[in-house]
Design a protein around this motif. Sequence first.
Motif, PDB file in Angstrom:
ATOM      1  N   TYR A  16       0.826  -1.203   0.000  1.00  0.00           N
ATOM      2  CA  TYR A  16       0.000   0.000   0.000  1.00  0.00           C
ATOM      3  C   TYR A  16       0.865   1.260   0.000  1.00  0.00           C
ATOM      4  O   TYR A  16       0.565   2.229  -0.694  1.00  0.00           O
ATOM      5  CB  TYR A  16      -0.955  -0.011   1.194  1.00  0.00           C
ATOM      6  N   LEU A  17       1.947   1.239   0.766  1.00  0.00           N
ATOM      7  CA  LEU A  17       2.845   2.395   0.785  1.00  0.00           C
ATOM      8  C   LEU A  17       3.499   2.620  -0.585  1.00  0.00           C
ATOM      9  O   LEU A  17       3.640   3.756  -1.034  1.00  0.00           O
ATOM     10  CB  LEU A  17       3.913   2.233   1.860  1.00  0.00           C
ATOM     11  N   VAL A  18       3.871   1.536  -1.248  1.00  0.00           N
ATOM     12  CA  VAL A  18       4.435   1.653  -2.596  1.00  0.00           C
ATOM     13  C   VAL A  18       3.380   2.216  -3.552  1.00  0.00           C
ATOM     14  O   VAL A  18       3.677   3.083  -4.391  1.00  0.00           O
ATOM     15  CB  VAL A  18       4.976   0.292  -3.096  1.00  0.00           C
ATOM     16  N   TYR A  19       2.155   1.767  -3.408  1.00  0.00           N
ATOM     17  CA  TYR A  19       1.058   2.281  -4.234  1.00  0.00           C
ATOM     18  C   TYR A  19       0.852   3.778  -3.992  1.00  0.00           C
ATOM     19  O   TYR A  19       0.682   4.554  -4.941  1.00  0.00           O
ATOM     20  CB  TYR A  19      -0.229   1.507  -3.928  1.00  0.00           C
ATOM     21  N   LEU A  20       0.859   4.202  -2.729  1.00  0.00           N
ATOM     22  CA  LEU A  20       0.705   5.623  -2.419  1.00  0.00           C
ATOM     23  C   LEU A  20       1.834   6.451  -3.017  1.00  0.00           C
ATOM     24  O   LEU A  20       1.609   7.554  -3.533  1.00  0.00           O
ATOM     25  CB  LEU A  20       0.651   5.841  -0.906  1.00  0.00           C
ATOM     26  N   ALA A  21       3.046   5.930  -2.960  1.00  0.00           N
ATOM     27  CA  ALA A  21       4.189   6.632  -3.545  1.00  0.00           C
ATOM     28  C   ALA A  21       3.996   6.786  -5.049  1.00  0.00           C
ATOM     29  O   ALA A  21       4.228   7.867  -5.610  1.00  0.00           O
ATOM     30  CB  ALA A  21       5.474   5.875  -3.249  1.00  0.00           C
ATOM     31  N   TYR A  22       3.570   5.724  -5.689  1.00  0.00           N
ATOM     32  CA  TYR A  22       3.331   5.769  -7.132  1.00  0.00           C
ATOM     33  C   TYR A  22       2.255   6.805  -7.474  1.00  0.00           C
ATOM     34  O   TYR A  22       2.412   7.591  -8.410  1.00  0.00           O
ATOM     35  CB  TYR A  22       2.917   4.389  -7.642  1.00  0.00           C
ATOM     36  N   MET A  23       1.171   6.798  -6.719  1.00  0.00           N
ATOM     37  CA  MET A  23       0.083   7.733  -6.989  1.00  0.00           C
ATOM     38  C   MET A  23       0.527   9.175  -6.768  1.00  0.00           C
ATOM     39  O   MET A  23       0.171  10.062  -7.543  1.00  0.00           O
ATOM     40  CB  MET A  23      -1.137   7.409  -6.119  1.00  0.00           C
ATOM     41  N   LEU A  24       1.303   9.416  -5.722  1.00  0.00           N
ATOM     42  CA  LEU A  24       1.779  10.766  -5.440  1.00  0.00           C
ATOM     43  C   LEU A  24       2.696  11.271  -6.549  1.00  0.00           C
ATOM     44  O   LEU A  24       2.537  12.387  -7.053  1.00  0.00           O
ATOM     45  CB  LEU A  24       2.508  10.799  -4.098  1.00  0.00           C
ATOM     46  N   ILE A  25       3.630  10.444  -6.949  1.00  0.00           N
ATOM     47  CA  ILE A  25       4.586  10.866  -7.979  1.00  0.00           C
ATOM     48  C   ILE A  25       3.916  10.995  -9.342  1.00  0.00           C
ATOM     49  O   ILE A  25       4.172  11.954 -10.081  1.00  0.00           O
ATOM     50  CB  ILE A  25       5.785   9.902  -8.019  1.00  0.00           C
ATOM     51  N   SER A  26       3.031  10.067  -9.679  1.00  0.00           N
ATOM     52  CA  SER A  26       2.371  10.162 -10.988  1.00  0.00           C
ATOM     53  C   SER A  26       1.440  11.379 -11.045  1.00  0.00           C
ATOM     54  O   SER A  26       1.342  12.038 -12.085  1.00  0.00           O
ATOM     55  CB  SER A  26       1.614   8.877 -11.306  1.00  0.00           C
ATOM     56  N   ALA A  27       0.771  11.698  -9.934  1.00  0.00           N
ATOM     57  CA  ALA A  27      -0.086  12.888  -9.920  1.00  0.00           C
ATOM     58  C   ALA A  27       0.762  14.157 -10.041  1.00  0.00           C
ATOM     59  O   ALA A  27       0.366  15.117 -10.716  1.00  0.00           O
ATOM     60  CB  ALA A  27      -0.909  12.926  -8.637  1.00  0.00           C
ATOM     61  N   GLN A  28       1.916  14.158  -9.405  1.00  0.00           N
ATOM     62  CA  GLN A  28       2.804  15.322  -9.491  1.00  0.00           C
ATOM     63  C   GLN A  28       3.330  15.500 -10.919  1.00  0.00           C
ATOM     64  O   GLN A  28       3.398  16.609 -11.419  1.00  0.00           O
ATOM     65  CB  GLN A  28       3.968  15.179  -8.515  1.00  0.00           C
ATOM     66  N   MET A  29       3.675  14.405 -11.557  1.00  0.00           N
ATOM     67  CA  MET A  29       4.176  14.483 -12.931  1.00  0.00           C
ATOM     68  C   MET A  29       3.094  14.972 -13.894  1.00  0.00           C
ATOM     69  O   MET A  29       3.386  15.644 -14.886  1.00  0.00           O
ATOM     70  CB  MET A  29       4.717  13.124 -13.372  1.00  0.00           C
ATOM     71  N   ALA A  30       1.845  14.648 -13.589  1.00  0.00           N
ATOM     72  CA  ALA A  30       0.737  15.092 -14.441  1.00  0.00           C
ATOM     73  C   ALA A  30       0.325  16.524 -14.120  1.00  0.00           C
ATOM     74  O   ALA A  30      -0.485  17.110 -14.837  1.00  0.00           O
ATOM     75  CB  ALA A  30      -0.454  14.160 -14.263  1.00  0.00           C
ATOM     76  N   GLY A  31       0.869  17.083 -13.032  1.00  0.00           N
ATOM     77  CA  GLY A  31       0.539  18.456 -12.664  1.00  0.00           C
ATOM     78  C   GLY A  31      -0.780  18.591 -11.936  1.00  0.00           C
ATOM     79  O   GLY A  31      -1.384  19.662 -11.941  1.00  0.00           O
ATOM     80  N   ASN A  32      -1.249  17.503 -11.310  1.00  0.00           N
ATOM     81  CA  ASN A  32      -2.543  17.515 -10.645  1.00  0.00           C
ATOM     82  C   ASN A  32      -2.471  17.808  -9.148  1.00  0.00           C
ATOM     83  O   ASN A  32      -3.458  17.642  -8.449  1.00  0.00           O
ATOM     84  CB  ASN A  32      -3.245  16.170 -10.845  1.00  0.00           C
ATOM     85  N   THR A  33      -1.336  18.223  -8.645  1.00  0.00           N
ATOM     86  CA  THR A  33      -1.228  18.556  -7.223  1.00  0.00           C
ATOM     87  C   THR A  33      -0.750  19.995  -7.098  1.00  0.00           C
ATOM     88  O   THR A  33      -0.202  20.575  -8.026  1.00  0.00           O
ATOM     89  CB  THR A  33      -0.230  17.633  -6.489  1.00  0.00           C
ATOM     90  N   GLY A  34      -0.953  20.558  -5.926  1.00  0.00           N
ATOM     91  CA  GLY A  34      -0.487  21.916  -5.687  1.00  0.00           C
ATOM     92  C   GLY A  34       0.823  21.950  -4.925  1.00  0.00           C
ATOM     93  O   GLY A  34       1.250  23.000  -4.476  1.00  0.00           O
ATOM     94  N   MET A  35       1.463  20.781  -4.776  1.00  0.00           N
ATOM     95  CA  MET A  35       2.719  20.703  -4.027  1.00  0.00           C
ATOM     96  C   MET A  35       3.899  21.099  -4.891  1.00  0.00           C
ATOM     97  O   MET A  35       3.838  21.007  -6.114  1.00  0.00           O
ATOM     98  CB  MET A  35       2.964  19.262  -3.554  1.00  0.00           C
ATOM     99  N   SER A  36       4.963  21.475  -4.204  1.00  0.00           N
ATOM    100  CA  SER A  36       6.194  21.717  -4.954  1.00  0.00           C
ATOM    101  C   SER A  36       6.783  20.365  -5.362  1.00  0.00           C
ATOM    102  O   SER A  36       6.518  19.334  -4.725  1.00  0.00           O
ATOM    103  CB  SER A  36       7.199  22.505  -4.111  1.00  0.00           C
ATOM    104  N   ASP A  37       7.576  20.364  -6.397  1.00  0.00           N
ATOM    105  CA  ASP A  37       8.166  19.124  -6.891  1.00  0.00           C
ATOM    106  C   ASP A  37       9.047  18.449  -5.840  1.00  0.00           C
ATOM    107  O   ASP A  37       9.011  17.228  -5.692  1.00  0.00           O
ATOM    108  CB  ASP A  37       9.003  19.390  -8.145  1.00  0.00           C
ATOM    109  N   VAL A  38       9.819  19.235  -5.121  1.00  0.00           N
ATOM    110  CA  VAL A  38      10.738  18.674  -4.131  1.00  0.00           C
ATOM    111  C   VAL A  38       9.976  17.914  -3.050  1.00  0.00           C
ATOM    112  O   VAL A  38      10.327  16.783  -2.700  1.00  0.00           O
ATOM    113  CB  VAL A  38      11.612  19.787  -3.495  1.00  0.00           C
TER     114      VAL A  38
END
Length: 81
Positions: A16-38
């Motif tokens: 589940y933690l690996v899945y969450l990491a994947y979802m976080l990074i893929s959403a960031q790459m798609a530009g769907n989050t308001g977080m900074s890249d770092v």
Amino acid sequence: MNEEGRLILRLAVGLYLVYLAYMLISAQMAGNTGMSDVIAYAGGGVLGLGGLGFCDYALVRYFKERKARQEKKDVPSEEEP
């Protein structure tokens, strides 16, 4: 809960933690989050490594216990005359 059940739970948490990491990074790459890249990539890396650590621990422990049970089963019991 027995040891095997705890190992299965650890494996599920790790996956589940690996899945969450994947979802976080893929959403960031798609530009769907308001977080900074770092922050997103660091958070994803921490989640991913933590998840892999959980999975590694659970699988190594499972196979060690399985091997120990097999060796215990293979040892012939001493018969009394």
